[in-house]
Design a protein around this motif. Structure first.
Motif, PDB file in Angstrom:
ATOM      1  N   TYR A  48      -6.857   2.124  72.322  1.00 35.16           N
ATOM      2  CA  TYR A  48      -6.446   0.762  72.673  1.00 35.16           C
ATOM      3  C   TYR A  48      -6.654  -0.224  71.543  1.00 35.16           C
ATOM      4  O   TYR A  48      -6.085  -1.308  71.541  1.00 35.16           O
ATOM      5  CB  TYR A  48      -7.200   0.281  73.931  1.00 35.16           C
ATOM      6  CG  TYR A  48      -8.596   0.800  74.080  1.00 35.16           C
ATOM      7  CD1 TYR A  48      -9.643   0.289  73.310  1.00 35.16           C
ATOM      8  CD2 TYR A  48      -8.868   1.821  74.969  1.00 35.16           C
ATOM      9  CE1 TYR A  48     -10.914   0.779  73.443  1.00 35.16           C
ATOM     10  CE2 TYR A  48     -10.148   2.317  75.119  1.00 35.16           C
ATOM     11  CZ  TYR A  48     -11.178   1.799  74.355  1.00 35.16           C
ATOM     12  OH  TYR A  48     -12.442   2.290  74.484  1.00 35.16           O
ATOM     13  N   ASP A  98      -5.970   1.882  80.633  1.00 35.20           N
ATOM     14  CA  ASP A  98      -4.956   1.436  81.596  1.00 35.20           C
ATOM     15  C   ASP A  98      -4.272   0.163  81.099  1.00 35.20           C
ATOM     16  O   ASP A  98      -3.039   0.011  81.220  1.00 35.20           O
ATOM     17  CB  ASP A  98      -5.595   1.198  82.963  1.00 35.20           C
ATOM     18  CG  ASP A  98      -6.030   2.495  83.629  1.00 35.20           C
ATOM     19  OD1 ASP A  98      -5.545   3.556  83.211  1.00 35.20           O
ATOM     20  OD2 ASP A  98      -6.860   2.433  84.564  1.00 35.20           O
ATOM     21  N   LYS A  99      -5.051  -0.749  80.546  1.00 38.67           N
ATOM     22  CA  LYS A  99      -4.472  -1.987  80.005  1.00 38.67           C
ATOM     23  C   LYS A  99      -3.596  -1.692  78.795  1.00 38.67           C
ATOM     24  O   LYS A  99      -2.523  -2.283  78.620  1.00 38.67           O
ATOM     25  CB  LYS A  99      -5.594  -2.961  79.634  1.00 38.67           C
ATOM     26  CG  LYS A  99      -5.119  -4.361  79.290  1.00 38.67           C
ATOM     27  CD  LYS A  99      -6.308  -5.293  79.091  1.00 38.67           C
ATOM     28  CE  LYS A  99      -5.824  -6.720  78.813  1.00 38.67           C
ATOM     29  NZ  LYS A  99      -6.974  -7.655  78.624  1.00 38.67           N
ATOM     30  N   PHE A 106      -1.912   1.076  78.226  1.00 39.97           N
ATOM     31  CA  PHE A 106      -0.660   1.668  78.704  1.00 39.97           C
ATOM     32  C   PHE A 106       0.263   0.610  79.310  1.00 39.97           C
ATOM     33  O   PHE A 106       1.488   0.758  79.252  1.00 39.97           O
ATOM     34  CB  PHE A 106      -0.957   2.752  79.734  1.00 39.97           C
ATOM     35  CG  PHE A 106      -1.535   4.006  79.155  1.00 39.97           C
ATOM     36  CD1 PHE A 106      -1.087   4.503  77.941  1.00 39.97           C
ATOM     37  CD2 PHE A 106      -2.544   4.697  79.811  1.00 39.97           C
ATOM     38  CE1 PHE A 106      -1.620   5.658  77.392  1.00 39.97           C
ATOM     39  CE2 PHE A 106      -3.081   5.854  79.285  1.00 39.97           C
ATOM     40  CZ  PHE A 106      -2.614   6.332  78.069  1.00 39.97           C
ATOM     41  N   SER A 107      -0.309  -0.442  79.884  1.00 42.74           N
ATOM     42  CA  SER A 107       0.535  -1.503  80.445  1.00 42.74           C
ATOM     43  C   SER A 107       1.270  -2.255  79.346  1.00 42.74           C
ATOM     44  O   SER A 107       2.386  -2.739  79.552  1.00 42.74           O
ATOM     45  CB  SER A 107      -0.320  -2.480  81.264  1.00 42.74           C
ATOM     46  OG  SER A 107      -1.198  -3.225  80.437  1.00 42.74           O
ATOM     47  N   TYR A 108       0.667  -2.346  78.161  1.00 40.95           N
ATOM     48  CA  TYR A 108       1.329  -2.994  77.022  1.00 40.95           C
ATOM     49  C   TYR A 108       2.328  -2.046  76.354  1.00 40.95           C
ATOM     50  O   TYR A 108       3.352  -2.490  75.816  1.00 40.95           O
ATOM     51  CB  TYR A 108       0.290  -3.437  75.978  1.00 40.95           C
ATOM     52  CG  TYR A 108      -0.562  -4.610  76.392  1.00 40.95           C
ATOM     53  CD1 TYR A 108       0.021  -5.781  76.858  1.00 40.95           C
ATOM     54  CD2 TYR A 108      -1.948  -4.551  76.314  1.00 40.95           C
ATOM     55  CE1 TYR A 108      -0.761  -6.875  77.225  1.00 40.95           C
ATOM     56  CE2 TYR A 108      -2.742  -5.628  76.683  1.00 40.95           C
ATOM     57  CZ  TYR A 108      -2.136  -6.789  77.138  1.00 40.95           C
ATOM     58  OH  TYR A 108      -2.909  -7.855  77.512  1.00 40.95           O
ATOM     59  N   ILE A 109       2.022  -0.744  76.362  1.00 38.67           N
ATOM     60  CA  ILE A 109       2.859   0.249  75.676  1.00 38.67           C
ATOM     61  C   ILE A 109       3.329   1.268  76.714  1.00 38.67           C
ATOM     62  O   ILE A 109       2.815   2.403  76.784  1.00 38.67           O
ATOM     63  CB  ILE A 109       2.091   0.952  74.541  1.00 38.67           C
ATOM     64  CG1 ILE A 109       1.326  -0.042  73.695  1.00 38.67           C
ATOM     65  CG2 ILE A 109       3.056   1.761  73.669  1.00 38.67           C
ATOM     66  CD1 ILE A 109       2.209  -0.985  72.898  1.00 38.67           C
ATOM     67  N   PRO A 110       4.301   0.913  77.563  1.00 40.49           N
ATOM     68  CA  PRO A 110       4.748   1.867  78.599  1.00 40.49           C
ATOM     69  C   PRO A 110       5.362   3.135  78.015  1.00 40.49           C
ATOM     70  O   PRO A 110       5.334   4.193  78.651  1.00 40.49           O
ATOM     71  CB  PRO A 110       5.773   1.057  79.399  1.00 40.49           C
ATOM     72  CG  PRO A 110       6.224  -0.042  78.474  1.00 40.49           C
ATOM     73  CD  PRO A 110       5.035  -0.364  77.633  1.00 40.49           C
ATOM     74  N   GLY A 111       5.920   3.043  76.804  1.00 35.15           N
ATOM     75  CA  GLY A 111       6.487   4.239  76.182  1.00 35.15           C
ATOM     76  C   GLY A 111       5.439   5.295  75.901  1.00 35.15           C
ATOM     77  O   GLY A 111       5.736   6.495  75.931  1.00 35.15           O
ATOM     78  N   MET A 154       2.687   5.736  77.784  1.00 36.88           N
ATOM     79  CA  MET A 154       2.332   6.285  79.098  1.00 36.88           C
ATOM     80  C   MET A 154       3.353   7.334  79.559  1.00 36.88           C
ATOM     81  O   MET A 154       2.990   8.396  80.071  1.00 36.88           O
ATOM     82  CB  MET A 154       2.263   5.144  80.115  1.00 36.88           C
ATOM     83  CG  MET A 154       1.955   5.565  81.533  1.00 36.88           C
ATOM     84  SD  MET A 154       0.227   6.026  81.709  1.00 36.88           S
ATOM     85  CE  MET A 154       0.114   6.145  83.499  1.00 36.88           C
ATOM     86  N   SER A 155       4.629   7.045  79.351  1.00 30.64           N
ATOM     87  CA  SER A 155       5.674   7.946  79.838  1.00 30.64           C
ATOM     88  C   SER A 155       5.750   9.241  79.044  1.00 30.64           C
ATOM     89  O   SER A 155       6.308  10.233  79.528  1.00 30.64           O
ATOM     90  CB  SER A 155       7.032   7.231  79.795  1.00 30.64           C
ATOM     91  OG  SER A 155       7.385   6.889  78.464  1.00 30.64           O
ATOM     92  N   HIS A 182      -3.065  13.515  82.261  1.00 36.85           N
ATOM     93  CA  HIS A 182      -4.098  12.481  82.283  1.00 36.85           C
ATOM     94  C   HIS A 182      -5.356  13.068  82.916  1.00 36.85           C
ATOM     95  O   HIS A 182      -5.342  13.492  84.077  1.00 36.85           O
ATOM     96  CB  HIS A 182      -3.620  11.263  83.075  1.00 36.85           C
ATOM     97  CG  HIS A 182      -2.450  10.568  82.456  1.00 36.85           C
ATOM     98  ND1 HIS A 182      -2.575   9.481  81.615  1.00 36.85           N
ATOM     99  CD2 HIS A 182      -1.116  10.830  82.528  1.00 36.85           C
ATOM    100  CE1 HIS A 182      -1.382   9.091  81.220  1.00 36.85           C
ATOM    101  NE2 HIS A 182      -0.478   9.894  81.758  1.00 36.85           N
TER     102      HIS A 182
END
Length: 409
Positions: free
Chosen positions: A238, A280-281, A283-288, A290-291, A296
């Protein structure tokens, strides 16, 4: 005749201005002729515009050559794509023929065959020995291994298969075994043929992000190059993204990683690790990001009994013997330490064991060297023993220390 010829030669040798009529002003003053060119124009004189035109013609030629090169490159790329499609079609036809010619009773082999022959079971056993507790983590790793084994069995029979997304996210507090699991996963992937080498490269923001323009891309690509054929584990991922600064260089590193995760997933596995809430925060900024991660795994904190068991494993690895009555003392220390800031699970246990070893060395040195007991001769058991007194020192440091210094105990 001779005189006439001489006059003619003189006339030809004279400057052309001699034939130009003189210019007479209104006052009768004779002025010098202004036109030095008897032909009345400047068409034969040097003109800079002519040189510019030549340059323009050269530039046009270069442009045509570049366009021709671009056309050839485009044609080559098209040929490569066509060839790749043809190879894929040939492979598919060969696979179909293989399945048609295969007898119906052809055995695919047993799961145990693949688990043991490929060495997967050995790696899972090592993971079980090295990691105390963490049942959900071990279960998830076993599930991933099962998917890879069955995928390999399908390939043996000629079924269509696709490499699953092997990128991972490890979330949990420090000292919960994230790096250990990453190392074991790299070795499992190598055993199953999903990684060429199976090594693990650990990286942080400092290893990936530069300090000035143009510095980030080379650093990130260099770390990726080192991890090719294995696992790139990015600890505290992060920190790559700074939401408060749009010009932060970490964004460039993230874009390179996303591209590698998408286009080179057959040759490198990217694993990101850190605290769960911060990840988690992130991934919310970088959804690419996460996908692109298909696995996990959350690492829970250890309990006091599990940490005592970890201490026993560490002692045996270093050929120390913890005396039976010393376990209760160590557990008392762990319970006290868990309530203090900056507790780090197995790392705290490792630090405590290092201090206990030091206390044991001080105790033996004082007994046999300073006081000279038994003529200074100690036994093998003395050198291997960690006693209750060695752990009691740790408890006393916490109890007797000032409140603001207890975190260092």
């Amino acid at each position: 005749m001779k005189l006439s010829a001489a006059i003619t030669l003189i006339a030809l040798a004279a400057p052309v201005t001699g034939f130009a009529p003189p210019v007479v002003s209104r006052q009768g003053t004779v002025l010098q002729a202004t036109n030095a060119n008897p032909f009345g124009g400047k068409s034969l004189e040097f003109n800079e515009d002519n040189e510019d035109s030549a340059k323009n013609r050269v530039r046009l030629s270069d442009a045509l050559n570049e366009a021709d090169i671009d056309r050839r490159k485009a044609k080559d790329e098209a040929d490569k794509r066509a060839r790749a499609a043809e190879i894929k079609r040939e492979e598919l036809l060969a696979k179909i023929k293989h399945m048609e010619d295969m007898p119906d009773d052809t055995p695919a082999g047993t799961v145990d065959d693949f688990m043991f022959k490929a060495g997967v079971q050995e790696q899972l056993d090592k993971l079980d020995r090295e990691l105390v507790g963490l049942v959900p983590v071990k279960k998830r790793v076993s599930q991933i291994a099962a998917l890879l084994v069955l995928d390999k069995m399908r390939r043996k029979l000629g079924f269509e298969t696709a490499v699953p997304s092997l990128h991972m996210s490890f979330t949990g507090a420090p000292g919960t075994g994230k790096t250990t699991v990453a190392v074991r996963m790299g070795q499992i992937l190598a055993k199953m043929g999903y990684c060429r080498r199976g090594h693990v490269i650990l990286a942080t923001r400092d290893d990936l992000v530069g300090q000035y323009v143009g510095h980030t891309a080379p650093k990130t690509k260099e770390m990726i190059k080192k991890a090719m054929g294995g696992v790139l584990l990015i600890d505290e991922a992060y920190y790559l993204y700074n939401a408060a600064n749009d010009r932060d260089y970490g964004q460039e590193s993230i874009e390179i990683l996303l591209n590698i995760m998408e286009n080179n997933q057959d040759d490198v596995v990217v694993a990101v690790a850190g605290y769960k809430d911060r990840m988690d925060k992130f991934f919310s900024y970088i959804p690419g990001m996460m996908s692109r991660i298909g696995n996990h795994i959350d690492f829970p904190n250890y309990g006091a009994d599990e940490l005592v068991e970890i201490a026993e494993v560490m002692a045996k690895a270093l050929e120390y013997d913890i005396e039976p009555d010393a376990y209760a003392t160590f557990k008392e220390y762990i319970v006290l330490r868990m309530d203090l800031p900056f507790f780090s699970n197995a790392r705290t246990v490792r630090n405590a064991m290092d201090r206990a070893r030091m206390n044991s060395a001080i105790r033996i040195f004082d007994k046999y060297v300073i006081r000279g007991e038994n003529d200074g001769k100690c036994t093998e058991e003395d050198l291997k023993a960690i006693t209750c007194a060695d752990f009691q020192v740790l408890i006393d440091d916490i109890v007797n220390a000032d409140a603001d210094k207890r975190i260092f105990s």
